[in-house]
Scaffold this active site. Structure first.
Site, short mmCIF file in Angstrom:
data_model
loop_
_atom_site.label_atom_id
_atom_site.label_comp_id
_atom_site.label_asym_id
_atom_site.label_seq_id
_atom_site.Cartn_x
_atom_site.Cartn_y
_atom_site.Cartn_z
N CYS A 132 -40.66 2.26 55.48
CA CYS A 132 -40.83 2.39 56.93
C CYS A 132 -39.67 3.17 57.57
O CYS A 132 -39.90 4.03 58.44
CB CYS A 132 -40.97 1.02 57.57
SG CYS A 132 -39.75 -0.19 57.03
N HIS A 244 -38.30 -0.34 64.48
CA HIS A 244 -37.05 0.01 63.80
C HIS A 244 -36.34 1.12 64.59
O HIS A 244 -36.99 2.05 65.10
CB HIS A 244 -37.32 0.53 62.40
CG HIS A 244 -37.73 -0.52 61.41
ND1 HIS A 244 -37.82 -1.85 61.72
CD2 HIS A 244 -38.08 -0.41 60.09
CE1 HIS A 244 -38.21 -2.52 60.63
NE2 HIS A 244 -38.38 -1.66 59.64
#
Length: 342
Positions: A132, A244
């Site tokens: 990710c 994130h």
């Protein structure tokens, strides 16, 4: 005529997000099969916001023959068992685990960055989805790399607990609640308290002192952008549920001003530049949740090196970092090779 597509791991965070995105993007599917372990067999999951329910089948007993592609979100151990079986049956596997990412015969794809690499998928009939943190970073860096050739990347990540699955999200919620009422906040999923804290440790430690998560960012970036790009990463878990963030510094072969970088990023596929030099003129994880874009802010020149830039990058890790990228790979595979729809 559309595709017959499988979603394996449909009861997990990423699997549910895959189904939501397939529905949102109106993926040309004639049939969708949703798979999970035996304990979930017979349960139902939502097909996004369509109101349609899909019944879970046991992956152990599922016959993949005649299915076009399968998006796997089931972890490396189960993938090791089932991906070769699906691939051998002619069902192309798009895998979210780390199992095949560094296999030289398996393309590692971010469609906005290296779509042409998908042409090698027939060697194993498997395509890998990157980590990710890697996915959002290379989306932000590719246009800069094309313009000025990046030689070195220094990145510190601020990764949300959803990257550790439902157990990570539950732990943040429960610890936060417990601290407010004076109860114990002992860690279970994480190595230390995550509520109101940050943990500079994601995945296992390696012999050189880095973690496996940091190693993934290094080797995956090299596979996607090119082997000459040097990368050093520090990956940190933070008390954020979804999204994130990354503080990235790059060195380049050629000079590229912050203003020129902003112009390039403004036009780059998959990137949303939000970079006003004022209070609130940047994106934080809270604002990126549910969005497809990789957001870039705080673009500025790094005067400590000859040709340097620094920037801030934020993305929904369950979307671009996992489910969205997998669906985009499925769309790319359809357009470029299978050509059943459209």
């Amino acid at each position: 005529m559309g595709y017959r597509i499988v979603v394996a791991g449909a009861t997990g965070n990423v699997g549910r997000e895959v189904l939501a995105i397939l529905a949102e993007r109106e993926f040309p599917a004639d049939e969708i099969a949703v798979l999970a372990s035996a304990r979930s067999q017979g349960d139902e999951v939502d097909f996004g916001d369509t109101g349609r329910k899909l019944k879970i089948q046991n992956i152990e007993h599922f016959d993949p023959a005649g299915w076009d592609m399968a998006i796997f979100a089931i972890g490396s151990d189960a993938t090791k068992v089932h991906a070769p079986r699906f691939a051998a049956a002619g069902c192309t596997v798009i895998d979210n685990s780390s199992l095949y990412r560094m296999d030289p015969d398996v393309p590692l794809i971010v469609p906005e960055v290296n779509p042409e690499a998908i042409d090698g998928y027939k060697a194993r009939n498997i395509i890998a989805n990157p980590n990710c943190s890697t996915a959002q970073m290379v989306v932000a860096l590719k246009p800069i790399h094309d313009a000025a050739t990046i030689t070195r990347v220094v990145v510190a990540t601020y990764q949300s607990v959803s990257g550790a699955g439902k157990a990570g999200m539950d732990e943040l919620f429960e610890q936060s609640r417990n601290i407010f009422v004076g109860d114990s906040a002992e860690p279970k999923k994480f190595t230390k308290q995550i509520a109101f804290n940050v943990i500079p440790h994601i995945d296992s430690f390696l012999d050189d002192g880095s973690t496996k998560e940091e190693w993934k960012m290094v080797v995956e970036t090299k596979k996607i952008l090119g082997p000459k790009v040097k990368v050093v990463a520090t990956c940190v878990r933070v008390p954020v549920f979804v999204g994130h963030s990354e503080a990235i510094t790059v060195e380049m072969e050629r000079e590229l001003s912050a203003a020129d970088a902003q112009k390039i990023l403004r036009e780059a596929p998959g990137v949303m530049l939000v970079d006003k030099r004022e209070d609130g003129g940047y994106v934080t994880p809270v604002e990126c949740v549910g969005d497809y874009a990789t957001f870039v802010s705080r673009v500025r020149e790094d005067s400590t090196v000859e040709n340097g830039l620094a920037l801030w990058c934020v993305s929904d890790n369950l979307r671009k970092g996992a489910a969205l990228n997998a669906v985009q790979i499925a769309e790319l595979l359809g357009r470029r090779h299978l050509k059943k729809a459209g």
